[in-house]
Design an enzyme around this catalytic site. Structure first.
Site, PDB file in Angstrom:
ATOM      1  N   LYS A 177     -10.889  27.642   5.460  1.00  0.00           N
ATOM      2  CA  LYS A 177     -11.045  28.440   6.681  1.00  0.00           C
ATOM      3  C   LYS A 177     -12.065  29.563   6.454  1.00  0.00           C
ATOM      4  O   LYS A 177     -11.950  30.327   5.499  1.00  0.00           O
ATOM      5  CB  LYS A 177      -9.699  29.025   7.094  1.00  0.00           C
ATOM      6  CG  LYS A 177      -8.672  27.927   7.434  1.00  0.00           C
ATOM      7  CD  LYS A 177      -7.326  28.516   7.754  1.00  0.00           C
ATOM      8  CE  LYS A 177      -6.704  29.161   6.541  1.00  0.00           C
ATOM      9  NZ  LYS A 177      -5.358  29.689   6.811  1.00  0.00           N
ATOM     10  N   THR A 214      -6.133  40.391  13.415  1.00  0.00           N
ATOM     11  CA  THR A 214      -6.117  38.966  13.061  1.00  0.00           C
ATOM     12  C   THR A 214      -4.785  38.559  12.419  1.00  0.00           C
ATOM     13  O   THR A 214      -4.655  37.432  11.960  1.00  0.00           O
ATOM     14  CB  THR A 214      -7.262  38.644  12.081  1.00  0.00           C
ATOM     15  OG1 THR A 214      -7.129  39.521  10.950  1.00  0.00           O
ATOM     16  CG2 THR A 214      -8.613  38.850  12.718  1.00  0.00           C
ATOM     17  N   GLY A 216      -1.584  36.915  11.668  1.00  0.00           N
ATOM     18  CA  GLY A 216      -0.963  35.695  12.191  1.00  0.00           C
ATOM     19  C   GLY A 216      -1.915  34.557  12.461  1.00  0.00           C
ATOM     20  O   GLY A 216      -1.473  33.449  12.782  1.00  0.00           O
ATOM     21  N   THR A 217      -3.222  34.789  12.293  1.00  0.00           N
ATOM     22  CA  THR A 217      -4.171  33.699  12.603  1.00  0.00           C
ATOM     23  C   THR A 217      -4.026  32.529  11.620  1.00  0.00           C
ATOM     24  O   THR A 217      -4.137  31.376  12.013  1.00  0.00           O
ATOM     25  CB  THR A 217      -5.638  34.190  12.587  1.00  0.00           C
ATOM     26  OG1 THR A 217      -5.835  34.971  11.397  1.00  0.00           O
ATOM     27  CG2 THR A 217      -5.960  35.030  13.795  1.00  0.00           C
ATOM     28  N   GLY A 218      -3.765  32.849  10.341  1.00  0.00           N
ATOM     29  CA  GLY A 218      -3.636  31.777   9.343  1.00  0.00           C
ATOM     30  C   GLY A 218      -2.419  30.907   9.617  1.00  0.00           C
ATOM     31  O   GLY A 218      -2.503  29.673   9.567  1.00  0.00           O
ATOM     32  N   CYS A 219      -1.289  31.558   9.908  1.00  0.00           N
ATOM     33  CA  CYS A 219      -0.056  30.820  10.203  1.00  0.00           C
ATOM     34  C   CYS A 219      -0.252  29.968  11.457  1.00  0.00           C
ATOM     35  O   CYS A 219       0.146  28.799  11.510  1.00  0.00           O
ATOM     36  CB  CYS A 219       1.104  31.783  10.448  1.00  0.00           C
ATOM     37  SG  CYS A 219       1.395  32.902   9.075  1.00  0.00           S
TER      38      CYS A 219
HETATM   39  O1  PXL Z   1      -0.253  35.070   7.357  1.00  0.00           O
HETATM   40  C1  PXL Z   1       0.474  35.047   6.190  1.00  0.00           C
HETATM   41  C2  PXL Z   1       1.931  35.301   6.404  1.00  0.00           C
HETATM   42  C3  PXL Z   1       2.829  34.294   6.214  1.00  0.00           C
HETATM   43  N1  PXL Z   1       4.159  34.466   6.333  1.00  0.00           N
HETATM   44  C4  PXL Z   1       4.669  35.641   6.661  1.00  0.00           C
HETATM   45  C5  PXL Z   1       3.812  36.699   6.895  1.00  0.00           C
HETATM   46  C6  PXL Z   1       2.424  36.537   6.754  1.00  0.00           C
HETATM   47  C7  PXL Z   1       1.515  37.651   7.001  1.00  0.00           C
HETATM   48  O2  PXL Z   1       1.892  38.752   7.264  1.00  0.00           O
HETATM   49  O3  PXL Z   1       4.344  37.868   7.230  1.00  0.00           O
HETATM   50  C8  PXL Z   1       6.138  35.797   6.802  1.00  0.00           C
END
Ligand code: PXL
Length: 269
Positions: A177, A214, A216-219
């Site tokens: 990414k 940003t 939460g964008t990865g999740c």
């Molecule tokens: O984005 C990575 C991530 C994954 N899981 C949890 C998170 C975060 C980022 O803050 O809190 C629970």
């Protein structure tokens, strides 16, 4: 697209702030018309600025959640997010290895946008030994690609090589990414994600969204990728759609107190 309802599973941490982790994954699955299920690995006390507490659940309880969900529903695809400890990685890795779910997207989550550690240092080895080789596809961002690849990833060219080499090393698909390269790149107008499908590289390019936040964008990306793979889209097409889904969620963001969280579905005002 068929009308048959599909289910997906997320194995991840709870973000009490609602922007990342299990909460982002379930909101993403729902927005994409996938029935979402969840196995929680850790409870965190957090908001977009800070992670104030992390409490991991027992590896047995994590495994039992996964097994119980899979006994109850046909899970078309699953993702892993924050796994935190070597013990939890080993418990999840065993089930991934058994193919309890046919498709596993592994998001090698290491650090939150706020800088908090979401994976213990001593767990990186376990991740590489017992989980990544059994995944269907990995979704590292540039800093995670640097750790897995062992070299700097500061350009799209480097991301291409890293994505291919990581995919070859673990014998998986890999989506590198490119969002973190925005500030480093000469071309700040676009985001480029790189897809290795086991045979060749694909580029997914979209306009950069000038976002205030940003978190939460990865999740959201890995959950959307899981949803499209659950619907049998080929990897490069699923990645392109997941990129567009994140871009739309960033464009939908609206102020909420001091923050501007992603919105997974625009419902008007
Ligand atoms: O984005 C990575 C991530 C994954 N899981 C949890 C998170 C975060 C980022 O803050 O809190 C629970």
């Amino acid at each position: 697209m068929t009308n048959k309802l599909k289910a997906a599973l997320t194995v991840a941490g709870s973000d009490s702030g609602g922007g990342a982790g299990i909460q982002a994954d379930l909101k993403t699955f729902e927005a994409l018309d996938i029935f979402g299920t969840a196995a929680i690995t850790c409870v965190t006390a957090q908001n977009p600025d800070t992670v104030n507490a992390v409490v991991p659940l027992s590896p047995d309880l994590v495994a039992e959640q996964i097994r119980t969900v899979c006994q109850g529903f046909p899970i078309a695809a699953a993702k892993t997010g924050m796994l935190y400890s070597a013990e939890i990685i080993e418990a999840v890795g065993k089930l991934v290895c058994e193919r309890i779910v046919p498709i596993w997207v592994v998001d090698p989550v290491m650090v939150a946008t706020s800088g908090a550690r979401l994976l213990r240092d001593d767990a990186i080895e376990a991740l590489q030994d017992v989980l990544l080789p059994h995944a269907t596809v990995l979704t590292p961002n540039a800093p995670e690609a640097e750790v897995l690849w062992g070299h700097p990833v500061r350009s799209v060219e480097a991301l291409k090589t890293a994505t291919r080499d990581i995919g070859r090393r673990f014998k998986t698909g890999c989506v590198g990414k490119g969002g973190h390269l925005l500030n480093a790149a000469h071309d700040g107008d676009t985001v480029t994600d790189i897809v290795w499908d086991g045979h060749r590289l694909h580029e997914c390019v979209c306009p950069a969204v000038p976002a205030a936040e940003t978190h939460g964008t990865g999740c959201t990306f890995s959950a959307a990728l899981t949803a499209f793979l659950a619907r049998n889209h080929p990897l490069h097409d699923a990645a392109r759609r997941a990129q567009q889904f994140v871009s739309q969620a960033l464009r939908n963001a609206r102020p909420l107190g001091r923050h501007t969280p992603l919105r997974w579905r625009h419902k008007g005002r």
